[in-house]
Design an enzyme around this catalytic site. Structure first.
Site, PDB file in Angstrom:
ATOM      1  N   PHE A   1      12.920 -36.298  21.664  1.00  0.00           N
ATOM      2  CA  PHE A   1      12.230 -37.521  21.282  1.00  0.00           C
ATOM      3  C   PHE A   1      12.534 -38.620  22.302  1.00  0.00           C
ATOM      4  CE2 PHE A   1      12.258 -41.585  18.835  1.00  0.00           C
ATOM      5  CZ  PHE A   1      10.884 -41.673  18.679  1.00  0.00           C
ATOM      6  N   GLN A   2      11.495 -39.251  22.799  1.00  0.00           N
ATOM      7  CA  GLN A   2      11.600 -40.327  23.793  1.00  0.00           C
ATOM      8  C   GLN A   2      12.297 -39.898  25.075  1.00  0.00           C
ATOM      9  OE1 GLN A   2      12.971 -43.888  21.670  1.00  0.00           O
ATOM     10  NE2 GLN A   2      10.808 -44.339  21.256  1.00  0.00           N
TER      11      GLN A   2
ATOM     12  N   MET B   1     -11.633 -62.370  41.518  1.00  0.00           N
ATOM     13  CA  MET B   1     -11.508 -61.692  42.798  1.00  0.00           C
ATOM     14  C   MET B   1     -12.399 -60.455  42.838  1.00  0.00           C
ATOM     15  SD  MET B   1     -10.339 -61.939  45.726  1.00  0.00           S
ATOM     16  CE  MET B   1      -8.852 -62.888  46.018  1.00  0.00           C
TER      17      MET B   1
ATOM     18  N   LYS C   1      22.601 -41.163  26.267  1.00  0.00           N
ATOM     19  CA  LYS C   1      23.240 -41.787  25.103  1.00  0.00           C
ATOM     20  C   LYS C   1      24.677 -41.302  24.880  1.00  0.00           C
ATOM     21  CE  LYS C   1      22.299 -43.147  20.366  1.00  0.00           C
ATOM     22  NZ  LYS C   1      21.275 -43.241  19.312  1.00  0.00           N
TER      23      LYS C   1
ATOM     24  N   GLU D   1       8.526 -54.290  28.041  1.00  0.00           N
ATOM     25  CA  GLU D   1       9.477 -53.978  29.118  1.00  0.00           C
ATOM     26  C   GLU D   1       8.971 -54.360  30.505  1.00  0.00           C
ATOM     27  OE1 GLU D   1       8.765 -51.954  26.626  1.00  0.00           O
ATOM     28  OE2 GLU D   1      10.644 -51.225  25.735  1.00  0.00           O
TER      29      GLU D   1
HETATM   30  C1  TPP Z   1      -2.681 -54.610  36.821  1.00  0.00           C
HETATM   31  C2  TPP Z   1      -3.861 -54.852  37.695  1.00  0.00           C
HETATM   32  N1  TPP Z   1      -5.065 -54.327  37.371  1.00  0.00           N
HETATM   33  C3  TPP Z   1      -6.146 -54.543  38.153  1.00  0.00           C
HETATM   34  C4  TPP Z   1      -6.042 -55.281  39.288  1.00  0.00           C
HETATM   35  C5  TPP Z   1      -7.259 -55.521  40.184  1.00  0.00           C
HETATM   36  N2  TPP Z   1      -7.591 -56.948  40.270  1.00  0.00           N
HETATM   37  C6  TPP Z   1      -7.218 -57.716  41.305  1.00  0.00           C
HETATM   38  S1  TPP Z   1      -7.649 -59.311  41.130  1.00  0.00           S
HETATM   39  C7  TPP Z   1      -8.390 -59.015  39.647  1.00  0.00           C
HETATM   40  C8  TPP Z   1      -9.051 -60.112  38.876  1.00  0.00           C
HETATM   41  C9  TPP Z   1      -8.073 -61.078  38.340  1.00  0.00           C
HETATM   42  O1  TPP Z   1      -8.740 -61.943  37.451  1.00  0.00           O
HETATM   43  P1  TPP Z   1      -8.096 -63.287  36.949  1.00  0.00           P
HETATM   44  O2  TPP Z   1      -6.704 -63.065  36.552  1.00  0.00           O
HETATM   45  O3  TPP Z   1      -8.992 -63.885  35.950  1.00  0.00           O
HETATM   46  O4  TPP Z   1      -8.030 -64.149  38.260  1.00  0.00           O
HETATM   47  P2  TPP Z   1      -9.182 -64.766  39.183  1.00  0.00           P
HETATM   48  O5  TPP Z   1      -9.417 -63.783  40.292  1.00  0.00           O
HETATM   49  O6  TPP Z   1     -10.398 -64.990  38.351  1.00  0.00           O
HETATM   50  O7  TPP Z   1      -8.581 -66.018  39.700  1.00  0.00           O
HETATM   51  C10 TPP Z   1      -8.278 -57.654  39.319  1.00  0.00           C
HETATM   52  C11 TPP Z   1      -8.856 -57.053  38.109  1.00  0.00           C
HETATM   53  C12 TPP Z   1      -4.757 -55.782  39.614  1.00  0.00           C
HETATM   54  N3  TPP Z   1      -4.521 -56.482  40.737  1.00  0.00           N
HETATM   55  N4  TPP Z   1      -3.701 -55.574  38.791  1.00  0.00           N
END
Ligand code: TPP
Lengths: 163, 568
Positions: free
Chosen positions: B112-113, B478, B162, B50
Site C-alpha cells: 500500500f502506497q 501564452m 518506515k 505536496e
Molecule cells: C504545469 C504546466 N502545464 C502547462 C503548461 C503550458 N503553458 C505555458 S504558459 C500557459 C498559459 C498560462 O496561462 P496563465 O497562467 O493564465 O498566464 P498568461 O499566459 O495568461 O499570463 C500554459 C498552459 C505549463 N507551463 N505548465
C-alpha cells in the site's frame, strides 16, 4: 565513431541504473555494457561500448563524470587498448558435423566446454569481430543458441584506470 | 543514548540549522512527524498539496543562501512532489527532500502506497538515497545537504522506509563529509584565466552574458565590479535577473525569446562573449546554427563541465565556482597591461544606443482596458523595486521579467527551466517565511494560480501576507499568443471558461480580494494591498485579453529574427 568507455564506480545498489538511465534519458547509444566488482569490493568497473560524434562522446564522458557514484571515467579508444569479449555457443554436433565443428573451434582457439551426444558448447574469447567471424564461419543452421558478454576493455601498458 | 530513526532524522535537520520544513504527513512518515511534534527547533509548514511543499522549500532556498527542505509520505506523497523536484532540478536549486517509504520488508511487494521513489525521481534529482539501515541515516542526511549545496546545486532526495524510522541507533551527526567520487572544481585553470583576460581586453564588440549561476553562487558583487571595471554591456537571462543591477546603464536587459532588441542583437553580433553561469539555453540563443553563423569568441564560466560546449562550442572554458572565477578573472584583468580599445568600444556603444533607441519594451497604454505591462510597472514603482517577486508561467511571467527592474539578486523567483505553472504562490510562501519583513508579490495568471490555489489556506494558517497580482486575461495567454501567431488564430482550449469569482474565493479562504477593472484604479489597488501589512490581498486585474508579449524571437528562429510590437 565507436568508443569504449571504462569507468569505476561505487559498488552500490542502483548505480547501474543511473548509468543506464543517463544513456536512455539523453538519447545516447549503448552497444554493450558490462559490469562487475573489482579487486576492491567497494568498486565496480564498467565497460560501455557506444558510438557518436566527437561532441556527443565528450558529453557522454562529462555526464558520466557528473554522476555522483562514478569515481573515474576513461575513454579507452583515445589510446592503445585491448578489448575482449566472451561468447558461449551451443551447436548441433552430430555425424560428420561433429568433427568439423571441433576443427573450427580449434582454428578460432575456442574451447569445447560441454559435450553431449548431440551438442557441443564452445567458449570463445576475442574481439567482437572475431566472434562474429566465427559465427559466420560455421554452418548457421547448426547454431542452437549464443550468449555474449559484450566487450570488456583495458588500456595497454601504463594506461591504468585505478583510484 | 539510542534514538529512533525518526528522531535521528529530525536531529539531523536541527544540526543542519534548518528553520522550516515544508511537508504533508502520511502513513510512512508518521514516526518522523511524531519526532517533529516533540521538539520546536524545526518548524513545520503544513501545505495543502505536496507539489506546493517542494515549491515553497524551493522559494525559500532561492531567496536565501540556504537549502530548502521538504518532507512527504510514500506513494502519492512522492508522486505529487515530483513536479516540484523537477522544477528545482532544472534551475539547480539546493534542496533536500525527505520521503517516507514502505517498510523494507514490503519493498517490491506492491505494498500500500509503495512507489519506486528512487527510480521515479532519479532523472530529476542531483542524487538520491534509499536508507536501508538506521545507522546510515545521519551520514546520508549529511551527504544530502552537502551534495545539494556544493558544486552545481540541486535537489537531493532521501527515502526512509518506515521500519528504519522506528529502529534505534546512537546519534552522531558527522562533522565533515567527503565523497571520493565527488570533487567539484572550484578554481579555474590559471592559464585559461589569463587567456580569458587577454581575449576580453582585445574585444571590439564585447557582451557579458550572465545567468542563474551568478545568483546561485552569490557572485553578484564581484560580477558587478567586473562589468563596471570593463565598461562592457551586460545582459542577464531570465534566471540571472538581479545578478547585475538592471537600472545600470551598462545593462541591456534580458536576451532570448522575449528579450530586448539590444540584448538579442548584442548577443548575436558581439565578437567576444563572456558567459557567466549561463548555459546557452534554447530559449536564450534560439536557433544554434543561426547563432553560430556569426563568428565570435566565447569564454564560458560554469561550475558544471557538462554545461560547457554542450550546445555551443566555446573557446575558453573556465570551470569553477562562478564567484571564485569572476574574482580570479578580475585579478587577471588588472595584471594585463592592455586596455580595452576605446574607439571600438565607442562604436559598439553607438550601435547599441541605436538598438536601445528603438525602445523594444514600449507598449501602448490605454485608459479603457488594463494593460498587464502597466500593472507590473506600477508594482515596481510602488514597491520601489525592493519587493521579492515570484511568478507563475506564461505571459505574466515575461511581463514581470521585462517590467520589474531587479537591482539585487534573489529577488526574482520563477521557474525558468521547467516552466512550472503553479510555482508562484507556494514559492512566495517560502520567500515570505524567509523574509517576514519584506514585501512579497506573486505575479500570476488566472490559469496558473488555479494550479496551486489551495495554498491560500496555508497562507491563512501561517499568516503569510503575500500580495497576489493576478493578470486575469481570461486566456491561457501564452498558449493563445502562440495560437494567434502560429496556428491561424485557432484558440484550441486556451480560453479559461467558468472562472471563479476570485474576490469571493480569496474571501472564502479568509483573505482580502480586490477586483480591478479600470486602469485608473490600478495604482490605488496596489497601494491599498501593500498598506494592508498583515493581510494577504488577492488582486484580480481584468487585463486586456488580446495583449501579446513583445519582442519575440519565434521558437527555432535566430536572435536577429526578433519581432517587435511595432512590426505588427
Ligand atoms: C504545469 C504546466 N502545464 C502547462 C503548461 C503550458 N503553458 C505555458 S504558459 C500557459 C498559459 C498560462 O496561462 P496563465 O497562467 O493564465 O498566464 P498568461 O499566459 O495568461 O499570463 C500554459 C498552459 C505549463 N507551463 N505548465
Amino acid at each position: 565513431m565507436r568508443h569504449i568507455i571504462s569507468l569505476l564506480m561505487e559498488n552500490e545498489a542502483g548505480a547501474l541504473s543511473r548509468v543506464a538511465g543517463l544513456f536512455s534519458a539523453r538519447g545516447y547509444n549503448i552497444e554493450s555494457l558490462t559490469v562487475a566488482t573489482t579487486e576492491d569490493p567497494t568498486m565496480s568497473r564498467m565497460t560501455i561500448v557506444t558510438s557518436g560524434s566527437d561532441d556527443v562522446i565528450e558529453q557522454i564522458n562529462k555526464q558520466l563524470n557528473k554522476l555522483i557514484e562514478v569515481v573515474q571515467v576513461m575513454d579507452l579508444t583515445e589510446g592503445e587498448h585491448i578489448e575482449r569479449e566472451l561468447m558461449l555457443v551451443k551447436v548441433k554436433a552430430e555425424g560428420a558435423a561433429r568433427e568439423e565443428m571441433k576443427r573450427m573451434a580449434d582454428i578460432f582457439r575456442g574451447r569445447i566446454i560441454d559435450v553431449t551426444d548431440a551438442t557441443y558448447t564452445i567458449e570463445l574469447t576475442g574481439s567482437g569481430t572475431k566472434l562474429d567471424n566465427f559465427l559466420q564461419a560455421i554452418d548457421r543452421s547448426l547454431i542452437l543458441e549464443t550468449v555474449r558478454t559484450g566487450a570488456s576493455g583495458i588500456g595497454r601498458g601504463k594506461r591504468i584506470l585505478k583510484l | 543514548m539510542e534514538l529512533t530513526g525518526a528522531e535521528i532524522t529530525i536531529r539531523c535537520l536541527q544540526d543542519e540549522g534548518v528553520e522550516y520544513v515544508f511537508g504533508y504527513p502520511g502513513g510512512a512518515v508518521l514516526f518522523i512527524y511524531d519526532a517533529l511534534f516533540n521538539q520546536d527547533k524545526v518548524k513545520h509548514i503544513l501545505v495543502r498539496h505536496e507539489q506546493a511543499a517542494v515549491h515553497a522549500a524551493d522559494g525559500y532556498a532561492r531567496s536565501t543562501e540556504k537549502v530548502g527542505v521538504a518532507l512527504v509520505t510514500s506513494g502519492p506523497g512522492v508522486t505529487n512532489a515530483v513536479t516540484g523536484i523537477a522544477t528545482a532540478y532544472m534551475d539547480s536549486i539546493p534542496m533536500v527532500v525527505i520521503s517516507g517509504q514502505v517498510p523494507t520488508g514490503a519493498i517490491g511487494e506492491d505494498a500500500f502506497q509503495e512507489v519506486d521513489t528512487v527510480g521515479i525521481t532519479r532523472p530529476c534529482v542531483k542524487h538520491n538515497f534509499l536508507v536501508k539501515d538506521v545507522k546510515d541515516i545521519a551520514s546520508t542526511i549529511k551527504k544530502a545537504f552537502y551534495l545539494a549545496k556544493s558544486g552545481r546545486p540541486g535537489p537531493v532526495l532521501v527515502d526512509i522506509p518506515k521500519d528504519i524510522s522506528i529502529a534505534k541507533a546512537e546519534y552522531d551527526y558527522p562533522k565533515n563529509v567527503s565523497i571520493r567520487s565527488y570533487n567539484p572544481q572550484v578554481k579555474a585553470d590559471a592559464t585559461a584565466i589569463k587567456q580569458a583576460a587577454e581575449l576580453l581586453l582585445s574585444a571590439k564588440r564585447p557582451v557579458i552574458y550572465t545567468g542563474g549561476g551568478v545568483i546561485l553562487s552569490d557572485a553578484a558583487k564581484p560580477l558587478t565590479e567586473l562589468v563596471r571595471g570593463l565598461g562592457y554591456p551586460c545582459v542577464s537571462t531570465l534566471m540571472g535577473l538581479g545578478g547585475y543591477p538592471e537600472t545600470d546603464k551598462l545593462f541591456l536587459g534580458m536576451p532570448g525569446m522575449h528579450g530586448t532588441l539590444e540584448a538579442n542583437l548584442g548577443m548575436q553580433n558581439c565578437d567576444v562573449l563572456l558567459a557567466v553561469g549561463a548555459r546557452f539555453d534554447d530559449r536564450v540563443i534560439g536557433n544554434v546554427s543561426h547563432f553560430n553563423s556569426v563568428p565570435r569568441k566565447i569564454i564560458h564560466i560554469d561550475i558544471d563541465p557538462a554545461s560547457i560546449s554542450k550546445r555551443v562550442q566555446v573557446d575558453v572554458a573556465l570551470v569553477g565556482d562562478v564567484k571564485e572565477v569572476v574574482k580570479e578573472l578580475q585579478a587577471a584583468l588588472k595584471s594585463v597591461k592592455q586596455k580595452p580599445d576605446a574607439a571600438a568600444q565607442a562604436d559598439w556603444w553607438k550601435q547599441i544606443g541605436e538598438w536601445r533607441g528603438r525602445n523594444s519594451l514600449a507598449y501602448k497604454n490605454s485608459t479603457e482596458v488594463i494593460k498587464p505591462q502597466y500593472v507590473v510597472e506600477k508594482l515596481y514603482e510602488i514597491t520601489k523595486g525592493e519587493a521579492f517577486v515570484t511568478s507563475d508561467v506564461g505571459q505574466h511571467q515575461m511581463w514581470a521579467a521585462q517590467y520589474y527592474k531587479f537591482d539585487e539578486p534573489r529577488r526574482w523567483i520563477n521557474s525558468g527551466g521547467l516552466g512550472t505553472m503553479g510555482f508562484g504562490l507556494p514559492a512566495a510562501m517560502g520567500v515570505k517565511l524567509a523574509h517576514p519583513k519584506a514585501d512579497v508579490a506573486c505575479i500570476t495568471g488566472e490559469g496558473s494560480i488555479q494550479m496551486c490555489i489551495q495554498e491560500l489556506s496555508t497562507c491563512k494558517q501561517f499568516r503569510l501576507p503575500i500580495k497576489v497580482l493576478s493578470l486575469n486575461n481570461r486566456y491561457l495567454g501564452m498558449v493563445r499568443q502562440w495560437q494567434e501567431f502560429f496556428h491561424g488564430n485557432r484558440y484550441a482550449e486556451s480560453y479559461m471558461d467558468a472562472l471563479p469569482d476570485f474576490v469571493k474565493l480569496a474571501e472564502a479562504y479568509g483573505h482580502v480580494g480586490i477586483r480591478v477593472v479600470n486602469p485608473a484604479d490600478v495604482e490605488g489597488a496596489i497601494k491599498e494591498a501593500f498598506a494592508r501589512k498583515n493581510e494577504l490581498v488577492f488582486m484580480d486585474f481584468q487585463t486586456d485579453p488580446t495583449e501579446n508579449v513583445f519582442p519575440m524571437v519565434p521558437g527555432g528562429k535566430g536572435l536577429s529574427d526578433i519581432i517587435m510590437a511595432e512590426d505588427l
